[in-house]
Design a protein around this motif. Structure first.
Motif, short mmCIF file in Angstrom:
data_model
loop_
_atom_site.label_atom_id
_atom_site.label_comp_id
_atom_site.label_asym_id
_atom_site.label_seq_id
_atom_site.Cartn_x
_atom_site.Cartn_y
_atom_site.Cartn_z
N PRO A 262 0.83 -1.21 0.00
CA PRO A 262 0.00 0.00 0.00
C PRO A 262 0.86 1.25 0.00
O PRO A 262 0.79 2.08 0.91
CB PRO A 262 -0.79 -0.13 1.31
N CYS A 352 3.34 5.42 2.82
CA CYS A 352 2.20 4.61 3.24
C CYS A 352 1.01 5.53 3.51
O CYS A 352 1.20 6.71 3.83
CB CYS A 352 2.54 3.85 4.52
N THR A 405 3.41 -3.15 11.02
CA THR A 405 3.22 -4.31 10.14
C THR A 405 2.56 -3.91 8.83
O THR A 405 2.03 -2.79 8.70
CB THR A 405 2.27 -5.32 10.82
N GLU A 407 0.01 -5.81 7.95
CA GLU A 407 -1.38 -6.19 8.25
C GLU A 407 -2.20 -5.02 8.78
O GLU A 407 -3.43 -5.05 8.72
CB GLU A 407 -1.43 -7.33 9.31
N ARG A 408 -1.53 -3.97 9.30
CA ARG A 408 -2.33 -2.88 9.89
C ARG A 408 -3.26 -2.24 8.86
O ARG A 408 -4.26 -1.63 9.23
CB ARG A 408 -1.42 -1.85 10.57
N PHE A 409 -2.92 -2.39 7.59
CA PHE A 409 -3.80 -1.80 6.56
C PHE A 409 -5.04 -2.66 6.32
O PHE A 409 -5.97 -2.23 5.66
CB PHE A 409 -3.00 -1.55 5.27
N ASN A 410 -5.04 -3.88 6.85
CA ASN A 410 -6.26 -4.70 6.85
C ASN A 410 -7.01 -4.55 8.15
O ASN A 410 -8.22 -4.43 8.17
CB ASN A 410 -5.91 -6.19 6.67
N THR A 411 -6.26 -4.53 9.27
CA THR A 411 -6.94 -4.50 10.57
C THR A 411 -7.42 -3.10 10.92
O THR A 411 -8.32 -2.93 11.74
CB THR A 411 -5.98 -4.95 11.70
N GLY A 412 -6.81 -2.08 10.32
CA GLY A 412 -7.19 -0.71 10.64
C GLY A 412 -6.41 -0.12 11.80
O GLY A 412 -6.67 1.01 12.22
#
Ligand SMILES: Cc1cc2nc3c(=O)[nH]c(=O)nc-3n(C[C@H](O)[C@H](O)[C@H](O)COP(=O)(O)OP(=O)(O)OC[C@H]3O[C@@H](n4cnc5c(N)ncnc54)[C@H](O)[C@@H]3O)c2cc1C
Length: 425
Positions: A262, A352, A405, A407-412
């Motif tokens: 991202p 990002c 991480t 993944e933070r862009f999925n978890t928010g």
């Protein structure tokens, strides 16, 4: 023992070696690092010979005892953003995760010249962030308080204190953007960018790291779900672990492994004036007029502004951004309108969505990523290298980079420094 081996391998820079070499006409200095041919296989291959990649190699070798490392650089060491940035160093970020990360880096900066036996010219001359509106003032005082709670030195100055601290700044109330106050981090400052790359390169080389310049990575080799090496302009190099530290080309390289990041890449420019006698002994930043400025040891005013709004991989930018930055500097310090500008250049910053970096394992066994530092990664160089090395060596993140991480862009669970400070240099 390791320290003794290191001292033998590297020629120590000191007053004594200077005198000894002066007596022999400076003909016997050893090269600061070797230029080896790449070997067919390594334990760890690091892509990118900027400050971050070289620091990672240094800490992998010195802290974690990894012996078989290569840094592959497509151009020359520090020729990317490391050698193109305006070198502002500070740790007064708003969010707890960022403050801890950048403060870790700042503490390493404070002992870096001694640790590397290389003068990186770290100068703690203070960083001033100006407030020009009521909302700026609210944001700054919130940040100063948050910094103090996190143990980061930070203080608030009112207009009179700003004028006393830096008399060059026009603090008169009738300006279009009057100075209403400022935050000051006295431990912040600047360092010599090239020296940071060279110092880490020399220390990593002395610990056996192969630094290979003119070696472009063109592909990432995989076998099922794990990485097995890289394809390069100098042939295939096998590796147990591959670490990407290629700011500006983060997404291009991750895409070689089939991973979409991202991240957007934008040009960011800087410029320097003709050199003048020392007049500015601090770093000034202003989000509202959008410029930052410091004086280099050569006497030039080092000036930066905002990113070019379009995505691009060209290391140049539009004239409008330079014009805007110069206009902002003259607004702050009218006497600088008489300075002539000498040079301008551009780098590529990878950003990002939350303006915070990613230092993490990627979803391919043996592949690691450090990037997305946007406009503010130079100040992180020692800390990023230190934490990235930990992540690679232990195959798990250090507590300080665990929140950063992919993944933070999925978890928010974003670390939104964009919202906290419009400019994140
Ligand atoms: C104009 C400007 C001003 C800035 N000002 C500041 C500031 O004041 N303070 C601050 O903290 N930060 C600042 N930054 C940001 C900072 O420069 C970067 O975040 C930081 O230098 C990134 O370091 P790095 O080592 O990751 O990247 P780089 O130094 O860019 O290193 C990455 C390397 O990867 C190499 N590479 C790319 N692709 C490949 C490939 N395929 N194969 C092999 N090698 C490859 C590149 O050639 C490059 O040398 C600024 C940036 C710019 C452009």
């Amino acid at each position: 023992m390791a320290q003794r081996r290191y001292n033998q391998a590297v020629q120590k820079y000191s007053i004594f070696s200077l005198v000894r070499n002066a007596l022999t006409g400076h003909r016997n200095w050893r090269a600061a690092w070797r230029s080896p041919e790449p070997r067919p296989a390594y334990d760890v291959v690091i892509i990118g010979g900027g400050g971050h990649g070289l620091a990672t190699a240094y800490y992998l070798a010195s802290v974690h005892g990894v012996a078989n490392i290569a840094v592959l650089e497509k151009g020359w060491l520090g020729g990317g953003n490391t050698g193109r940035n305006t070198t502002i160093i500070r740790s007064n970020y708003l969010w707890d995760e960022s403050a801890a990360l950048y403060e870790h880096a700042l503490k390493l900066w404070e002992g870096l010249s001694q640790e590397l036996n290389y003068n990186v010219m770290f100068s703690q001359r203070g960083v001033l962030n100006l407030a020009h509106s009521e909302s700026d003032l609210r944001e700054l005082s919130r940040r100063v308080n948050a910094n103090r709670l996190n143990g980061v030195d930070s203080e608030f100055l009112d207009t009179a204190q700003v004028a006393a601290y830096c008399p060059l700044i026009d603090c008169s109330p009738d300006r279009r953007y009057p100075v209403l106050g400022a935050s000051l981090q006295r431990r912040g400052g600047v360092a010599r960018h090239d020296a940071v790359a060279w110092g880490y390169a020399r220390a990593a080389d002395a610990r056996g790291v192969d630094i290979v310049q003119n070696c472009t990575v063109t592909g990432i080799l995989r076998d099922g779900g794990r990485v097995t090496g890289v394809e390069t302009s100098r042939g295939v190099i096998k590796a147990e672990k591959v670490a990407i530290s290629a700011a500006g080309h983060s997404s291009v390289i991750a895409a070689m492994a089939g991973i979409r990041l991202p991240i957007e890449s934008h040009p960011l420019q800087a410029l320097v004036s003709e050199p003048v006698k020392p007049v500015l002994d601090t770093v000034i930043m202003s989000n509202a007029v959008h410029a930052y400025i410091s004086q280099s040891d050569k006497g030039e005013m080092v000036i930066g502004g905002g990113i070019d709004p379009y995505v691009s991989y060209s290391q140049r930018g539009g004239y409008d951004q330079i014009e805007e930055a110069v206009r902002a500097v003259v607004e702050l310090i009218p006497s600088f309108s008489r300075l002539r500008m000498m040079r301008q250049w551009g780098g590529i910053v990878d950003i990002c969505p939350d303006a915070s970096p990613i230092i993490a394992k990627l979803p391919l066994e043996g592949l690691y990523f450090n990037g997305g530092w946007g406009t503010g990664g130079f100040k992180a160089t020692p800390g990023a290298g230190h934490l990235f090395a930990h992540t690679i060596a232990r195959d798990q993140p250090h507590a300080l980079n665990a929140p950063f991480t992919l993944e933070r862009f999925n978890t928010g669970a974003l670390i939104d420094e964009h919202g906290a400070a419009a400019v994140a240099h």
